[in-house]
Design a protein around this motif. Structure first.
Motif, mmCIF file in Angstrom:
data_model
loop_
_atom_site.group_PDB
_atom_site.id
_atom_site.type_symbol
_atom_site.label_atom_id
_atom_site.label_comp_id
_atom_site.label_asym_id
_atom_site.label_seq_id
_atom_site.Cartn_x
_atom_site.Cartn_y
_atom_site.Cartn_z
ATOM 1 N N TYR A 74 0.890 -1.182 0.015
ATOM 2 C CA TYR A 74 -0.205 0.066 -0.153
ATOM 3 C C TYR A 74 0.665 1.362 0.006
ATOM 4 O O TYR A 74 1.632 1.479 0.870
ATOM 5 C CB TYR A 74 -0.686 -0.062 1.194
ATOM 6 N N CYS A 75 0.973 1.840 -1.050
ATOM 7 C CA CYS A 75 1.886 3.200 -1.139
ATOM 8 C C CYS A 75 0.891 4.298 -0.867
ATOM 9 O O CYS A 75 -0.315 4.556 -1.127
ATOM 10 C CB CYS A 75 1.984 3.409 -2.618
ATOM 11 N N TYR A 76 1.575 5.346 0.098
ATOM 12 C CA TYR A 76 0.829 6.296 0.786
ATOM 13 C C TYR A 76 1.408 7.853 -0.048
ATOM 14 O O TYR A 76 2.726 7.854 -0.142
ATOM 15 C CB TYR A 76 1.089 6.510 2.065
ATOM 16 N N SER A 77 0.422 8.554 -0.175
ATOM 17 C CA SER A 77 1.076 9.920 -1.020
ATOM 18 C C SER A 77 1.544 10.847 0.278
ATOM 19 O O SER A 77 1.971 11.943 -0.029
ATOM 20 C CB SER A 77 -0.141 10.513 -1.659
ATOM 21 N N ASN A 78 1.185 10.623 1.635
ATOM 22 C CA ASN A 78 1.936 11.280 2.386
ATOM 23 C C ASN A 78 1.985 10.588 3.699
ATOM 24 O O ASN A 78 1.728 9.272 3.898
ATOM 25 C CB ASN A 78 0.976 12.655 2.897
ATOM 26 N N ARG A 79 2.754 11.038 4.921
ATOM 27 C CA ARG A 79 2.923 10.310 6.228
ATOM 28 C C ARG A 79 1.493 10.156 6.745
ATOM 29 O O ARG A 79 0.702 11.060 6.385
ATOM 30 C CB ARG A 79 3.600 11.225 7.057
ATOM 31 N N THR A 80 1.405 9.144 7.497
ATOM 32 C CA THR A 80 0.151 8.691 8.017
ATOM 33 C C THR A 80 -0.235 9.107 9.385
ATOM 34 O O THR A 80 -1.564 9.033 9.583
ATOM 35 C CB THR A 80 0.059 7.046 8.315
ATOM 36 N N ASP A 81 0.531 10.239 9.870
ATOM 37 C CA ASP A 81 -0.092 10.657 11.159
ATOM 38 C C ASP A 81 -1.632 11.503 11.078
ATOM 39 O O ASP A 81 -1.551 12.321 10.224
ATOM 40 C CB ASP A 81 1.157 11.949 11.827
ATOM 41 N N GLY A 82 -2.364 11.055 11.723
ATOM 42 C CA GLY A 82 -3.591 11.772 11.967
ATOM 43 C C GLY A 82 -4.600 11.042 11.147
ATOM 44 O O GLY A 82 -5.771 11.783 11.064
ATOM 45 N N GLN A 83 -4.266 10.215 10.185
ATOM 46 C CA GLN A 83 -5.083 9.643 9.262
ATOM 47 C C GLN A 83 -6.061 8.418 9.782
ATOM 48 O O GLN A 83 -5.627 7.983 10.683
ATOM 49 C CB GLN A 83 -4.386 8.989 7.995
ATOM 50 N N SER A 84 -7.142 8.326 9.031
ATOM 51 C CA SER A 84 -7.823 7.186 9.472
ATOM 52 C C SER A 84 -7.379 6.031 8.794
ATOM 53 O O SER A 84 -6.692 6.156 7.822
ATOM 54 C CB SER A 84 -9.513 7.301 8.950
ATOM 55 N N PHE A 85 -7.657 4.702 9.436
ATOM 56 C CA PHE A 85 -7.246 3.563 9.230
ATOM 57 C C PHE A 85 -8.035 2.598 9.622
ATOM 58 O O PHE A 85 -9.011 2.427 10.107
ATOM 59 C CB PHE A 85 -5.809 3.346 9.838
ATOM 60 N N THR A 86 -7.742 1.211 8.870
ATOM 61 C CA THR A 86 -8.266 0.010 9.325
ATOM 62 C C THR A 86 -7.309 -0.877 9.698
ATOM 63 O O THR A 86 -6.122 -0.911 9.263
ATOM 64 C CB THR A 86 -9.158 -0.542 8.186
ATOM 65 N N PHE A 87 -7.581 -1.925 10.696
ATOM 66 C CA PHE A 87 -6.823 -2.920 11.046
ATOM 67 C C PHE A 87 -6.614 -4.030 10.250
ATOM 68 O O PHE A 87 -7.386 -4.606 9.362
ATOM 69 C CB PHE A 87 -7.248 -3.503 12.479
ATOM 70 N N LEU A 88 -5.043 -4.334 9.930
ATOM 71 C CA LEU A 88 -4.830 -5.421 8.949
ATOM 72 C C LEU A 88 -3.491 -5.917 9.867
ATOM 73 O O LEU A 88 -2.577 -5.483 9.633
ATOM 74 C CB LEU A 88 -4.513 -4.794 7.633
ATOM 75 N N GLU A 89 -3.869 -6.979 10.507
ATOM 76 C CA GLU A 89 -2.731 -7.737 11.361
ATOM 77 C C GLU A 89 -1.743 -8.201 10.439
ATOM 78 O O GLU A 89 -1.896 -9.040 9.496
ATOM 79 C CB GLU A 89 -3.475 -8.809 12.060
ATOM 80 N N GLY A 90 -0.689 -8.011 10.871
ATOM 81 C CA GLY A 90 0.678 -8.131 10.217
ATOM 82 C C GLY A 90 1.180 -7.357 9.280
ATOM 83 O O GLY A 90 2.357 -7.503 8.573
ATOM 84 N N ALA A 91 0.550 -6.204 8.916
ATOM 85 C CA ALA A 91 1.043 -5.163 8.011
ATOM 86 C C ALA A 91 2.272 -4.397 8.624
ATOM 87 O O ALA A 91 2.183 -4.098 10.026
ATOM 88 C CB ALA A 91 0.015 -4.226 7.534
ATOM 89 N N GLN A 92 3.195 -4.015 7.939
ATOM 90 C CA GLN A 92 4.212 -3.547 8.657
ATOM 91 C C GLN A 92 4.352 -2.073 7.750
ATOM 92 O O GLN A 92 4.329 -2.028 6.556
ATOM 93 C CB GLN A 92 5.560 -4.180 8.445
ATOM 94 N N TYR A 93 4.772 -0.971 8.593
ATOM 95 C CA TYR A 93 4.918 0.414 8.292
ATOM 96 C C TYR A 93 6.189 0.897 8.087
ATOM 97 O O TYR A 93 7.133 0.786 8.712
ATOM 98 C CB TYR A 93 3.932 1.148 9.154
ATOM 99 N N TYR A 94 6.398 1.526 6.955
ATOM 100 C CA TYR A 94 7.776 2.182 6.383
ATOM 101 C C TYR A 94 7.626 3.574 6.147
ATOM 102 O O TYR A 94 6.717 3.818 5.558
ATOM 103 C CB TYR A 94 8.685 1.165 5.321
#
Length: 237
Positions: A74-94
């Motif tokens: 999952y590619c993001y267009s900005n840093r995720t701070d303050g964004q809404s999310f859904t849980f996906l166990e095992g996902a790793q964030y970079y």
């Protein structure tokens, strides 16, 4: 801050003059996918590895962060701070760090017949001959380096997977004053994290640090050993 763990894992996706920007983990945002419309650039990409995910996110445009799980990216267009999310166990964030890895480091490493580990940015040499701690330290100094400083769990884990089983290796950790204050020879001002000890260590009148891989208990950790015990050693430049 509790829950924050930055681990350098990738070193190739943003190139400038003579240097490359690196990706780092931030475990605070693991097990999540940030699904706000403005943040996800597209549907998940299908990839073979986390490194492929990083490459694709950079290739597809300015993407300062991504999440990876199994074959999905999952590619993001900005840093995720303050964004809404859904849980996906095992996902790793970079995220794309402001730190830089200089391309000259690897060349300098090879020029000294050392090996380079890009994932932790360490230039090292495994010496097969055995020396007491003081002589091993002198040999590293003569190379222009020092006994290796394994000051994070990430570094310990990487080297545990490299060294042979049941073999002692000196590292640059000592308590020569025998006062319970363990210091790194590379950086005497850097506090030693006692959580890096192998369970049950330190356990006696032994004042030099070493590592070994125990197949019977593969947990990463540092051991203490009598400094006059001849052992193999790892130098870092």
């Amino acid at each position: 801050m509790q829950g924050l763990e930055h681990i350098t894992v990738l070193g190739v996706f943003f190139q400038s003059v003579g240097c490359e920007q690196i990706w780092k983990r931030d475990v605070r945002f693991d097990d999540k996918v940030f699904l706000s419309e403005s943040n996800v650039k597209s549907k998940p990409l299908y990839v073979l590895s986390v490194m492929s995910c990083g490459r694709l996110c950079k290739k597809n445009g300015t993407s300062p962060a991504f999440s990876h799980i199994e074959d999905k990216c999952y590619c993001y267009s900005n840093r995720t701070d303050g964004q809404s999310f859904t849980f996906l166990e095992g996902a790793q964030y970079y995220f794309l760090s402001d730190d830089y890895f200089f391309l000259s480091d690897e060349k300098n490493c090879k020029d000294h017949n050392y090996q380079y580990l890009s994932e932790i940015r360490v230039c090292y040499k495994d010496y097969n001959d055995s020396k007491i701690w003081q002589d091993a330290n002198k040999k590293c100094r003569s190379d222009g380096g020092h006994l290796i400083m394994l000051d994070t769990v990430g570094k310990l884990s990487v080297f545990q997977n490299i060294i042979p089983k049941n073999v002692y290796y000196w590292v640059g950790l000592e308590d020569m004053d025998q006062d319970g204050t363990w210091i790194w020879t590379k950086s005497t001002s850097k506090d030693f994290d006692r959580k890096l000890w192998f369970p049950g260590e330190p356990n006696g009148n032994e004042f030099c640090g070493m590592v070994q891989y125990l197949p019977s208990d593969p947990r990463a950790g540092i051991f203490d050993l009598i400094c006059d015990s001849p052992s193999r050693f790892i130098c870092e430049m």
